[in-house]
Motif scaffolding. Structure first.
Motif, PDB file in Angstrom:
ATOM      1  N   LEU A 283      19.499 -19.172 -13.142  1.00 20.44           N
ATOM      2  CA  LEU A 283      19.508 -20.364 -13.990  1.00 20.44           C
ATOM      3  C   LEU A 283      20.921 -20.814 -14.333  1.00 20.44           C
ATOM      4  O   LEU A 283      21.167 -22.007 -14.515  1.00 20.44           O
ATOM      5  CB  LEU A 283      18.722 -20.100 -15.273  1.00 20.44           C
ATOM      6  CG  LEU A 283      17.206 -20.196 -15.150  1.00 20.44           C
ATOM      7  CD1 LEU A 283      16.539 -19.722 -16.431  1.00 20.44           C
ATOM      8  CD2 LEU A 283      16.765 -21.628 -14.831  1.00 20.44           C
ATOM      9  N   SER A 284      21.845 -19.870 -14.424  1.00 20.62           N
ATOM     10  CA  SER A 284      23.230 -20.241 -14.751  1.00 20.62           C
ATOM     11  C   SER A 284      23.839 -21.137 -13.684  1.00 20.62           C
ATOM     12  O   SER A 284      24.821 -21.830 -13.938  1.00 20.62           O
ATOM     13  CB  SER A 284      24.085 -18.984 -14.932  1.00 20.62           C
ATOM     14  OG  SER A 284      24.292 -18.325 -13.692  1.00 20.62           O
ATOM     15  N   LYS A 285      23.236 -21.146 -12.501  1.00 18.42           N
ATOM     16  CA  LYS A 285      23.750 -21.967 -11.395  1.00 18.42           C
ATOM     17  C   LYS A 285      23.127 -23.358 -11.345  1.00 18.42           C
ATOM     18  O   LYS A 285      23.627 -24.240 -10.642  1.00 18.42           O
ATOM     19  CB  LYS A 285      23.512 -21.246 -10.065  1.00 18.42           C
ATOM     20  CG  LYS A 285      24.245 -19.908  -9.929  1.00 18.42           C
ATOM     21  CD  LYS A 285      23.899 -19.249  -8.601  1.00 18.42           C
ATOM     22  CE  LYS A 285      24.718 -17.985  -8.364  1.00 18.42           C
ATOM     23  NZ  LYS A 285      24.369 -16.893  -9.277  1.00 18.42           N
ATOM     24  N   VAL A 286      22.014 -23.562 -12.071  1.00 21.30           N
ATOM     25  CA  VAL A 286      21.324 -24.852 -11.961  1.00 21.30           C
ATOM     26  C   VAL A 286      21.072 -25.541 -13.298  1.00 21.30           C
ATOM     27  O   VAL A 286      21.052 -26.780 -13.365  1.00 21.30           O
ATOM     28  CB  VAL A 286      19.972 -24.708 -11.202  1.00 21.30           C
ATOM     29  CG1 VAL A 286      20.217 -24.375  -9.750  1.00 21.30           C
ATOM     30  CG2 VAL A 286      19.061 -23.674 -11.849  1.00 21.30           C
ATOM     31  N   ALA A 287      20.868 -24.778 -14.369  1.00 19.67           N
ATOM     32  CA  ALA A 287      20.580 -25.389 -15.678  1.00 19.67           C
ATOM     33  C   ALA A 287      21.876 -25.834 -16.349  1.00 19.67           C
ATOM     34  O   ALA A 287      22.944 -25.287 -16.084  1.00 19.67           O
ATOM     35  CB  ALA A 287      19.834 -24.398 -16.565  1.00 19.67           C
ATOM     36  N   ASP A 288      21.762 -26.818 -17.222  1.00 19.98           N
ATOM     37  CA  ASP A 288      22.938 -27.284 -17.958  1.00 19.98           C
ATOM     38  C   ASP A 288      23.285 -26.339 -19.102  1.00 19.98           C
ATOM     39  O   ASP A 288      24.454 -26.099 -19.388  1.00 19.98           O
ATOM     40  CB  ASP A 288      22.690 -28.698 -18.497  1.00 19.98           C
ATOM     41  CG  ASP A 288      22.584 -29.706 -17.365  1.00 19.98           C
ATOM     42  OD1 ASP A 288      23.603 -29.979 -16.717  1.00 19.98           O
ATOM     43  OD2 ASP A 288      21.473 -30.205 -17.117  1.00 19.98           O
ATOM     44  N   SER A 289      22.275 -25.815 -19.772  1.00 24.73           N
ATOM     45  CA  SER A 289      22.455 -24.801 -20.812  1.00 24.73           C
ATOM     46  C   SER A 289      21.250 -23.877 -20.805  1.00 24.73           C
ATOM     47  O   SER A 289      20.153 -24.264 -20.378  1.00 24.73           O
ATOM     48  CB  SER A 289      22.575 -25.433 -22.207  1.00 24.73           C
ATOM     49  OG  SER A 289      23.868 -25.918 -22.456  1.00 24.73           O
TER      50      SER A 289
END
Length: 367
Positions: free
Chosen positions: A151-157
């Motif tokens: 998720l750290s690679k695709v989500a904004d936060s």
């Protein structure tokens, strides 16, 4: 502003269902039909069963590989449903709610987050995930660590909620989980309710989007509330929302890049001196030195409510413990697997084939 809540998996759909109770647009996605049927507030036409050919509608048993595959197989159906809900109006933020330690949420949320970023590049995708209890064992911990990485690679936060806060409650386990879920919804809903609302100083959609557009880092929502006639020091109440008792993530707030503070209450108690004393302290304390603020005097209010948001956090003991444990286990598991393969090879090397033990071929024997 417009926010769409998308719950993925058992934990995530329960949280999304509570958002629907307070009139947010919500969608529920799960591999378990019974879990979807259990929901009370999301309309049935907004409940999507995925991976039925894989699971028969019975869930993935905390297996994120199956959760990921279920999401991939039915992604086009999900995106069509989201498109029909969105229509021609912009969505400012997609909130994905899920459990980091499960199967459907951990496996499916990163897949859906990536698809939403591609389909709606002007909208933010913010993950709201519940971290597993330490006592739940190694499997949920590994699921959580890998999902955090993805998720750290695709989500904004990533707004991480530490379920280990459950242990601070003396309530039974069911009520404790319900309290955590209600707390998540209360904080996010309270914050969103104050965006674009007139006040002495107003937080608008662009402020919130700026703060949440934080490069896939972690975020936490703080909260403090008190009866107006019991508040002796507003500055102390504001600071309380940033402390351990006000947050649901063990994090070093000094590592945060951005902050946001919304204060709502009776006009006569929103003293400028107290407010700016607290905000000055917080601005100096966080690394990014940027705090957005909104003040909302309301003569009808009998309570003072403070909602805070910290983003761009890269130091969190809650997260670090999970990642470190997962790495240690992964390294020991790989080593144990290699040792097992070596021992098997050593044990079985030198064995003959059947033909070496039983001379004479099949054709020769039965001619």
């Amino acid at each position: 502003m417009r926010a769409l809540i998308i719950g993925v998996g058992q934990c995530g759909t329960k949280i999304a269902d509570l958002f629907a109770l307070v009139d947010f647009e919500a969608l529920a996605i799960n591999t378990s039909k019974s879990d979807l049927d259990y929901l009370k507030h999301i309309p049935r036409e907004r409940r999507i069963l995925i991976g039925e050919s894989l699971t028969g509608g019975k869930g993935v048993n905390a297996n994120p590989v199956l959760g990921r595959e279920a999401m991939k197989r039915d992604l086009s159906m999900i995106m069509k449903k989201i498109n029909s809900m969105v229509g021609y109006s912009d969505v400012d933020i997609f909130f994905l709610t899920f459990g980091f330690g499960g199967g459907t949420g951990a496996g499916g949320a990163p897949v859906l987050a990536e698809a939403l970023k591609e389909e709606y590049p002007d909208s933010l995708v913010v993950a709201i995930g519940a971290l597993p209890l330490k006592e739940e064992g190694i499997r949920p911990t590994i699921n959580a660590a890998i999902t955090i990485d993805k998720l750290s690679k695709v989500a904004d936060s990533i707004i991480a909620i530490d379920n280990n806060k459950l242990k601070e409650s003396g309530e039974d386990i069911t009520r404790a989980y319900e309290k955590i879920n209600h707390t998540i919804v209360e904080r996010i809903a309270s914050l969103l309710a104050l965006i674009d609302i007139p006040g002495e100083q107003t937080l608008d959609s662009s402020d919130l989007k700026f703060v949440l557009n934080a490069f896939g880092s972690f975020a936490t929502v703080g909260y403090a509330k008190a009866e107006a006639n019991k508040v002796r020091n507003l500055s102390r109440l504001i600071l309380k929302s940033f402390e351990n008792e006000g947050l649901y993530l063990e994090a070093n707030i000094e590592s945060a890049l951005y902050g946001l503070v919304a204060i709502h209450g009776p006009p006569e108690l929103l003293k400028a001196r107290d407010i700016f004393e607290a905000l000055s302290y917080l601005t100096k304390k966080i690394k990014g030195k940027q705090i957005f603020r909104g003040f909302y005097p309301d003569p009808r209010e009998k309570e003072i409510e403070v909602v805070t948001l910290l983003t761009g956090i890269y130091e969190s003991k809650s997260i670090e413990d999970i990642v470190i444990i997962a790495k240690q286990y992964a390294q020991s598991f790989v080593k144990a697997k290699e040792e097992a393969e070596t021992k098997k090879k050593e044990l079985l090397t030198g064995l003959p084939d059947f033909d070496d033990i039983y001379p004479g071929g099949v054709n020769e024997r039965f001619d």
